[in-house]
Design an enzyme around this catalytic site. Structure first.
Site, PDB file in Angstrom:
ATOM      1  N   ASP A 247      26.172 -24.563-104.217  1.00  0.00           N
ATOM      2  CA  ASP A 247      25.168 -23.674-104.795  1.00  0.00           C
ATOM      3  C   ASP A 247      23.808 -24.375-104.927  1.00  0.00           C
ATOM      4  OD1 ASP A 247      24.670 -21.131-106.366  1.00  0.00           O
ATOM      5  OD2 ASP A 247      24.116 -22.615-107.875  1.00  0.00           O
ATOM      6  N   GLU A 312      16.235 -21.835 -96.732  1.00  0.00           N
ATOM      7  CA  GLU A 312      15.247 -22.663 -96.048  1.00  0.00           C
ATOM      8  C   GLU A 312      14.163 -21.793 -95.413  1.00  0.00           C
ATOM      9  OE1 GLU A 312      15.208 -25.553 -96.659  1.00  0.00           O
ATOM     10  OE2 GLU A 312      17.216 -25.958 -97.359  1.00  0.00           O
TER      11      GLU A 312
HETATM   12  C1  NOJ Z   1      22.713 -19.077-106.462  1.00  0.00           C
HETATM   13  C2  NOJ Z   1      23.861 -18.166-106.789  1.00  0.00           C
HETATM   14  O1  NOJ Z   1      24.276 -17.518-105.618  1.00  0.00           O
HETATM   15  C3  NOJ Z   1      23.351 -17.227-107.851  1.00  0.00           C
HETATM   16  O2  NOJ Z   1      24.241 -16.160-108.076  1.00  0.00           O
HETATM   17  C4  NOJ Z   1      23.105 -18.026-109.103  1.00  0.00           C
HETATM   18  O3  NOJ Z   1      22.546 -17.190-110.081  1.00  0.00           O
HETATM   19  C5  NOJ Z   1      22.131 -19.182-108.826  1.00  0.00           C
HETATM   20  N1  NOJ Z   1      22.429 -19.880-107.626  1.00  0.00           N
HETATM   21  C6  NOJ Z   1      22.200 -20.193-109.948  1.00  0.00           C
HETATM   22  O4  NOJ Z   1      23.416 -20.877-109.892  1.00  0.00           O
END
Ligand code: NOJ
Length: 590
Positions: A247, A312
């Site tokens: 993530d 990106e």
């Molecule tokens: C990306 C995740 O896909 C999203 O759902 C989340 O809120 C943020 N990162 C923070 O972790």
């Protein structure tokens, strides 16, 4: 078109302004890879060639919304296990499950309070092990979500860290003095609105949070943090997970000198001045961490994979994610996912770019996810949405890529945002209402059948409501209709497995100047068919003069394998190929 996730708004801005263990056996060891020791030869085998993930189709499951097994209105692990036969029959090779770790659920699991356990809401560790082993029986691998940038404020590490300035875990997070009373150190903004600094009166300092204030950023410059996080990865690898989707990986580091981010014109959905996240995104040290994570993955047999979530801004930044085949194998391609209109030239250019990426990395396409409005209505024109859903399915499943599907796209689930602020679950929808309605719309429960709650749950009330469209768009009714979106997905997924050209063939765009129709060839390297894919992205029938002789194609017409709608024999003559409005054609050529 509803703009849901601030990422999207940010990206538009950037373009506008820059123009710029417990030791369980690993799940799928290959015969020669039975011991976790990593010889040079084994590493080379894992890195190169025909690893499973090059041909896999990955399916994202939002666990709250897939299947509820205990009647509390929220999906869970046993629910996922109960639906594995469906996934096998659909033709899925791997599932990525978004976080199911213990969490206060401020960001629905992306605020982790224990990296090596399962939240009781979703089940137990035994349920998880059973899911992995039942999935294995069906040749389905399990990929977990890993959230390294931040923990929950309820994580014991953060509780310690905030307890005093001298606590040994103080430096596990990013703490700084303010500029003056009530004034954070600089102008850095949270992705989810307002200042990225939160004042903590107990120690009279601010901590940094790229996302919600309940998600303090970990300090990746601290070696103890790295070790703890890599050990967490090992914990799950030992339980047999096939890999991680990592993530927000580009956000791991911030400028140590705390420069202000550049302000650009306008305001975002939260009313803040627009800024470019120049000093909090994509710092070079990210790649050092990705190399370390890759080494952790390579401690384990069976070609474990890393997928990066990082939006990106261009192909050169995307390419960096592959490293020298020593970072992630599959960087999610947001450039393609962010094309918001059916545009043959845009898709052609972006597919070509990533196909020719200088790292030689495997493309990884997707169109929908739990942060992104769903593709059915994002590309649909309001009149031909089902037909366009099939076109997007073909675009995902036929190029040279590891495709990533999002649960429900195969039945044409649509984005159903809450109608009233009081119904919103996702906090950004509360902060940004009405401009930003949050991400509930793309997270509604899976639509299985026509029974109560569409077969998702026996509860009186589900965590998000089932949309009215579930009565028509559901697995059961679409399984009975040979022309449904689901039937199209099944055929396309089956074809990927049976046609060698779709597995191993090169990707060559043809009829390159066509403004309306995207056409490409999957050219078989052996004796079998090559595959011609023709996607009409316009509302008008189109006629094309294909000249494929220079590509070694001798036949004058193409044999349809999948076409929606069906085409008569005259239509598929290569010299005057005729494709209807939003038509999809996948055919064999020799
Ligand atoms: C990306 C995740 O896909 C999203 O759902 C989340 O809120 C943020 N990162 C923070 O972790």
């Amino acid at each position: 078109m509803i703009t849901m996730f601030p990422k999207r708004a940010y990206r538009i801005l950037v373009f506008a302004f820059l123009l710029h263990g417990i030791g369980l056996a690993p799940v799928f060891p290959s015969p020669q890879q039975t011991a976790p020791a990593t010889s040079g030869k084994q590493k080379a085998q894992r890195n190169s060639g025909d690893a499973w993930w090059r041909h896999a189709v990955i399916y994202e499951i939002y666990p709250r919304s897939f299947q509820d097994s205990n009647g509390d209105g929220i999906g869970d692990l046993n629910g996922i296990t109960s639906r594995l036969d469906y996934l096998r029959d659909l033709g899925i090779d791997s599932i990525w499950i978004t976080p199911m770790y213990p969490s206060p659920l401020v960001d629905f699991g992306y605020d982790v309070s224990d990296y090596t356990a399962i939240d009781p809401l979703y089940g137990t560790i035994a349920d998880f092990d059973r899911l992995v082993s039942e999935a294995k029986k069906r040749n389905i691998r399990v990929i977990m979500d890993f959230v390294p940038n931040h923990s929950s404020e309820q994580h014991p590490w953060f509780k310690e860290s905030r307890s005093s300035r001298t606590n040994p875990k103080r430096d596990w997070y990013i703490w700084r003095d303010g500029k003056g009373p009530g004034e954070p150190r600089n102008n850095w903004q949270s992705w989810f609105g307002h200042s990225a600094w939160q004042f903590d009166p107990a120690t009279n300092q601010y901590y940094y949070h790229h996302f919600y204030k309940e998600q303090p950023d970990l300090n990746w410059r601290n070696p103890e943090v790295r070790k703890a996080m890599y050990d967490a990865m090992r914990f799950w690898f030992k339980r047999g997970v096939a890999g991680f989707r990592i993530d927000a990986v580009s956000r791991l580091f911030e400028d140590p000198d705390l420069h202000d981010d550049p302000i650009v014109p306008g305001r975002n959905a939260y009313g803040d001045p627009n800024i470019l996240h120049k000093y909090t995104d994509n710092l070079p040290e990210v790649h050092e961490v990705l190399r370390e994570m890759r080494r952790v993955a390579e401690e384990f047999p069976g070609s474990r994979i890393l997928i990066s979530e990082a939006d990106e801004p261009n192909i050169s930044e995307l390419t960096k994610m592959y490293g020298k085949n020593d970072e992630v194998q599959l960087p999610m391609d947001f450039q393609i996912a962010d094309v918001n209109k059916l545009s043959a030239p845009d898709f052609r250019r972006l597919l070509d770019e990533v196909e020719n990426n200088p790292a030689g990395g495997q493309p990884h396409y997707f169109f929908s996810n739990h942060d992104q409005p769903r593709q059915w209505d994002r590309y649909g024109d309001g009149e031909h949405n089902d037909q366009i859903a099939k076109l997007i399915a073909a675009l995902l499943l036929t190029p040279r890529t590891t495709p990533l599907m999002y649960y429900g796209e195969e039945i044409g689930m649509r984005t159903t945002p809450p109608a009233r602020k009081e119904d919103v679950q996702d906090p950004i929808g509360k902060i940004g209402w009405p401009e930003e309605k949050g991400r509930d719309g793309e997270r509604t429960p899976m639509q299985w059948d026509n029974t109560k709650n569409s077969g998702f749950s026996s509860a009186q009330r589900t965590w998000l409501p089932l949309p009215p469209s579930a009565a028509e768009y559901n697995v059961e009714s679409e399984s009975r209709d040979p022309n449904s979106i689901l039937s199209f997905y099944k055929k396309a997924l089956a074809l990927r497995r049976t046609e060698p050209a779709l597995q191993h063939g090169s990707y060559v765009t043809v009829d390159r100047d066509n403004p309306f129709v995207l056409s490409f060839l999957r050219k078989n390297v052996g004796k079998g068919n090559s595959i011609l894919v023709v996607l009409n992205m316009s509302a008008v029938p189109q006629t094309i003069k294909f000249d494929l002789a220079s590509l070694g194609i001798k036949e004058s017409s193409s044999k349809p394998l999948i076409a929606a709608p069906q085409l008569g024999p005259d239509a598929t003559v290569l010299a005057h190929f005729t494709i209807p409005a939003f038509g999809v054609f996948i055919g064999a050529v020799h």
